[in-house]
Design a protein around this motif. Structure first.
Motif, short mmCIF file in Angstrom:
data_model
loop_
_atom_site.label_atom_id
_atom_site.label_comp_id
_atom_site.label_asym_id
_atom_site.label_seq_id
_atom_site.Cartn_x
_atom_site.Cartn_y
_atom_site.Cartn_z
N GLU A 305 0.83 -1.20 0.00
CA GLU A 305 0.00 0.00 0.00
C GLU A 305 0.87 1.26 0.00
O GLU A 305 0.55 2.25 -0.68
CB GLU A 305 -0.92 0.00 1.22
N GLN A 306 1.95 1.23 0.74
CA GLN A 306 2.86 2.38 0.78
C GLN A 306 3.48 2.62 -0.59
O GLN A 306 3.59 3.77 -1.04
CB GLN A 306 3.95 2.12 1.82
N ILE A 307 3.87 1.56 -1.29
CA ILE A 307 4.46 1.71 -2.61
C ILE A 307 3.41 2.21 -3.61
O ILE A 307 3.69 3.07 -4.44
CB ILE A 307 5.07 0.37 -3.08
N SER A 317 -2.95 -0.55 -8.73
CA SER A 317 -3.67 -1.41 -7.80
C SER A 317 -2.68 -2.35 -7.13
O SER A 317 -1.55 -2.54 -7.61
CB SER A 317 -4.76 -2.21 -8.52
N LEU A 318 -3.09 -2.95 -6.03
CA LEU A 318 -2.20 -3.83 -5.28
C LEU A 318 -1.97 -5.16 -6.00
O LEU A 318 -2.88 -5.71 -6.63
CB LEU A 318 -2.79 -4.12 -3.89
N GLY A 319 -0.75 -5.66 -5.89
CA GLY A 319 -0.41 -6.97 -6.42
C GLY A 319 -0.41 -8.01 -5.33
O GLY A 319 -0.28 -7.70 -4.14
N VAL A 324 -1.47 -11.60 -12.42
CA VAL A 324 -2.82 -11.46 -12.97
C VAL A 324 -3.63 -10.58 -12.04
O VAL A 324 -3.58 -10.75 -10.80
CB VAL A 324 -3.49 -12.85 -13.13
N ASN A 325 -4.36 -9.62 -12.62
CA ASN A 325 -5.25 -8.78 -11.80
C ASN A 325 -6.66 -8.85 -12.36
O ASN A 325 -6.97 -9.63 -13.26
CB ASN A 325 -4.73 -7.35 -11.74
N SER A 333 -10.51 -13.75 -7.75
CA SER A 333 -10.69 -12.68 -6.76
C SER A 333 -10.83 -13.19 -5.34
O SER A 333 -10.67 -12.44 -4.37
CB SER A 333 -11.91 -11.84 -7.12
N GLU A 334 -11.15 -14.48 -5.18
CA GLU A 334 -11.36 -15.03 -3.84
C GLU A 334 -10.06 -15.30 -3.09
O GLU A 334 -10.07 -15.57 -1.88
CB GLU A 334 -12.18 -16.32 -3.92
N ILE A 335 -8.92 -15.23 -3.76
CA ILE A 335 -7.64 -15.43 -3.07
C ILE A 335 -7.35 -14.22 -2.20
O ILE A 335 -7.35 -13.09 -2.67
CB ILE A 335 -6.51 -15.64 -4.10
N PRO A 336 -7.10 -14.43 -0.89
CA PRO A 336 -6.87 -13.29 0.01
C PRO A 336 -5.66 -12.45 -0.41
O PRO A 336 -4.65 -12.98 -0.87
CB PRO A 336 -6.61 -13.95 1.37
N GLN A 337 -5.80 -11.14 -0.27
CA GLN A 337 -4.71 -10.22 -0.57
C GLN A 337 -3.61 -10.33 0.48
O GLN A 337 -3.86 -10.22 1.68
CB GLN A 337 -5.23 -8.78 -0.62
N ARG A 338 -2.38 -10.54 0.06
CA ARG A 338 -1.26 -10.57 0.99
C ARG A 338 -0.94 -9.15 1.42
O ARG A 338 -0.86 -8.23 0.59
CB ARG A 338 -0.04 -11.21 0.33
N THR A 339 -0.79 -8.94 2.71
CA THR A 339 -0.54 -7.61 3.25
C THR A 339 0.79 -7.56 4.00
O THR A 339 1.40 -8.59 4.29
CB THR A 339 -1.67 -7.20 4.21
#
Length: 516
Positions: A305-307, A317-319, A324-325, A333-339
Motif C-alpha cells: 500500500e505504501q508503494i 492497484s495492489l499486487g 494477474v489482476n 478474486s477469492e484469493i486473500p490479498q497478501r498484506t
C-alpha cells in the motif's frame, strides 16, 4: 539535431512555466480530442527503455522503446482489438481451427509488399515462426511457440499444428516480437525490413530511430504522419522537459511525482489502467532465494500500500505475487490479498536459517520510482529484522546486464492479452524471460490443462490453483500493478488506449496525427 535531455533542461523548463499544473486529474485526458484525421507532419516521441545494446532483431526485443520502433516498421500475422483484446486480421486475413484447436489454418493477405519491394509470401511467415522457435536465436517469445509441432506453407495458407489444444492460439501470433521478416530474418534479422506503415531510415541504438511513411502500405487506415522520430530519453525528468519545451510531441512513463510540475496549457495526459506490473524477482535456483521461507519473508516484508501511494501516486492497484489482476477474465478474486506483516516476515526469515544482508539491484529507468520503491522496501523490511542492501545500477544496459543476471532485482512487465500468455512468458519453464527460474511441474501441468480447457468454470478453477502455486511457492514478489501514465502536446490527436499494452499496444506512431 541533439537527442539528449538532462535534469538541467527540466529545471529550466519548470522555472519557465508561467502556471504550474495543480489539482490536475489524470482519470481523463486533459483536452478534448479532435476526430478529423489530419495527414502529414513529423512526429517526435520521447520514449524510455532504450539501451546502446538494442538491436533491430525482433527476437531480442524486451523494452517499450523497441516495441514502439518495431511496431512502426513491422506487422504481425494477427492484430488485436484495442477495447476487447480479441484477435483481428493482420497479415492473415482469416483463420480456422480444427482437431480440438490443435490444427490452425491461416490465409495470408494478398498484395502485401516488404519495404524492399519483395512480395510477402507464406514462406516468409513460416520461416519467421521457425526462427523464433529455434533456441539458438534466444527469442523472448520462444516459450509461447513451444507447443508448435509443425508450421508449413500451403500456397497462400499457413498450417500450424500444435502438440496440445490452445483455444487462444491466434493471440500468440499477435506478439510484437513476431514481426514478419523477409525470409524469416535468417539472412539479416537486424535489417529492420518489414511490411509496416513506416520504413526505417536510421537507427542508432540507445539514441534514436528515424522512420518515414511506407508509400506501399497495405492498410490505408493507419500511418497519418509523414515521418517519425523515436528519441531515447530514459530520464523521467528529461522527458517532461522535452515535452514542455516542444522538443517532442509525446512522452512515455510519467513519474507521478512530477506530474504536478507539468505546465498548464497545451498538454494532454493519459492514465490507462492495464495489466502491467512491477516485480522484484528472486531466482529460486540460487541461494538464499532457493529457500521458500526466505521468499515468503520478503513477500510479507514489503508494504504494498505504501508503494502504491508513494511511488505510483495511487495510479495502480495492489499486487498479490501472481501476475494477474482483475483486468483479466477469470481472475481469482477469492484469493486473500497478501498484506504487510513484519511479524510473519520475521517468522519466515528466522525459519529460513539465513541471517545475512540481502542485496537488491535497482535502477531508476526500470520504472518510474524504482529506486524509491527499493528504498521503501528496505525500510519496511528493517522492521522485520531483514537487512536489504540497495545496489543502484546504471539505466543503460540494465535489461542486458542485471535483469536475468542478478538473483534479486527490480523489474517491470507490460500487458499480455490472456492469463496463459503472461504466465507462459513470465514463469514458463522454457521461457527466456523467466526471471525467477521458476520450474514447478504442477504449475506447468495445470497451465497446459487451462490452455486447452473450453469449459469456463473448469478453466476458472485451474487458474485459481495456478495463482496459488505462484503466490505461495514462486519467486515473484509483485507489489503493484501500474497504470500507464503518458503525456502529449495538444497538437497530437487520435491516441488510442489499448488493452493490449502501453503506448497504444506499441502502435502509437501509426495511430496518431498532428494538428497545426
Amino acid at each position: 539535431m541533439t537527442h539528449s535531455f538532462n535534469r538541467r533542461d527540466f529545471i529550466k523548463a519548470s522555472l519557465a512555466a508561467s502556471v504550474v499544473a495543480s489539482g490536475l486529474s489524470l482519470t481523463l485526458t486533459a483536452r478534448a480530442a479532435e476526430t478529423t484525421v489530419k495527414k502529414g507532419g513529423h512526429l517526435k516521441l520521447g520514449i524510455d527503455g532504450a539501451a546502446t545494446t538494442d538491436q533491430l532483431d525482433p527476437a531480442s526485443w524486451i523494452s517499450a522503446y523497441m516495441m514502439v520502433v518495431g511496431c512502426a516498421w513491422g506487422d504481425t500475422l494477427i492484430r488485436t482489438d484495442a477495447k476487447t483484446g480479441k484477435a483481428l486480421p493482420g497479415l492473415a486475413e482469416s483463420w480456422e481451427a480444427s482437431d480440438k484447436s490443435t490444427r490452425w489454418l491461416f490465409t495470408l493477405r494478398k498484395g502485401v509488399l516488404f519495404h524492399n519491394g519483395q512480395s510477402l509470401t507464406a514462406d516468409d511467415v513460416v520461416k519467421t515462426i521457425e526462427r523464433h522457435r529455434d533456441a539458438k536465436f534466444r527469442s523472448g517469445v520462444i516459450a509461447y511457440l513451444s507447443a508448435i509441432k509443425s508450421v508449413t506453407a500451403q500456397g497462400d495458407k499457413i498450417e500450424i499444428v500444435l502438440s496440445e489444444s490452445n483455444v487462444d492460439f491466434p493471440l500468440v501470433l499477435s506478439l510484437w516480437n513476431l514481426q514478419i521478416q523477409p525470409g524469416g530474418g535468417f539472412d539479416n534479422p537486424n535489417a529492420g525490413i518489414g511490411t509496416g506503415p513506416y520504413r526505417l531510415v536510421k537507427f542508432e541504438p540507445g539514441v534514436y530511430a528515424q522512420l518515414e511513411k511506407n508509400p506501399h502500405d497495405w492498410d490505408a487506415e493507419r500511418g497519418h504522419v509523414d515521418s517519425a522520430e523515436v528519441i531515447a530519453i530514459n530520464d523521467a525528468s528529461a522527458r517532461v522537459a522535452a515535452l514542455s519545451t516542444g522538443k517532442v510531441h509525446f512522452i512515455s512513463s510519467l513519474n507521478p511525482k512530477i506530474v504536478a510540475l507539468l505546465q498548464r496549457g497545451p498538454v494532454t495526459l493519459y492514465n490507462t489502467p492495464g495489466r502491467g506490473h512491477y516485480t522484484l524477482p528472486m531466482m529460486v535456483d540460487q541461494a538464499p532465494f532457493s529457500n521458500n521461507d526466505l521468499r515468503l519473508a520478503l513477500k510479507y516484508a514489503i508494504d504494498r500500500e505504501q508503494i502504491l501511494q508513494r511511488v505510483l501516486g495511487g495510479y495502480g492497484s495492489l499486487g498479490n505475487d501472481f501476475p494477474v489482476n482483475a483486468a483479466y477474465p477469470l481472475f481469482p478474486s477469492e484469493i486473500p490479498q497478501r498484506t504487510y506483516d513484519p511479524d510473519k516476515a520475521a517468522f519466515h526469515f528466522k525459519k529460513s536459517g539465513y541471517s545475512g544482508p540481502i542485496v537488491l539491484d535497482t535502477a531508476e529507468g526500470v520504472f518510474p520510482g524504482a529506486v524509491d520503491a527499493a528504498t521503501l522496501f528496505q525500510l519496511s523490511a528493517q522492521k522485520a529484522g531483514i537487512k536489504l542492501d540497495i545496489r543502484r545500477q546504471p539505466d543503460d544496459g540494465y535489461w542486458n546486464n542485471v535483469w536475468r543476471s542478478k538473483p534479486f532485482c527490480v523489474s517491470s512487465w507490460g500487458t499480455r492479452l490472456t492469463q496463459d500468455l503472461i504466465y507462459s512468458l513470465e514463469l514458463g519453464p522454457t521461457s527466456a524471460s523467466n526471471e525467477t527460474h521458476f520450474a514447478n511441474p504442477q504449475f506447468a501441468s495445470l497451465l497446459k490443462l487451462a490452455r486447452g480447457e473450453e469449459d469456463e468454470a473448469k478453466r476458472r478453477a485451474l487458474y485459481h490453483d495456478i495463482a496459488l502455486i505462484v503466490r505461495d511457492e514462486g519467486g515473484t514478489l509483485l507489489p503493484v500493478f501500474n497504470n500507464y501514465l503518458n503525456a502529449s502536446s495538444n497538437r497530437l490527436q487520435g491516441y488510442v488506449e489499448d488493452v493490449g499494452n502501453d503506448l497504444s499496444n506499441g502502435h502509437v506512431i501509426s495511430r496518431v496525427w498532428l494538428t497545426s
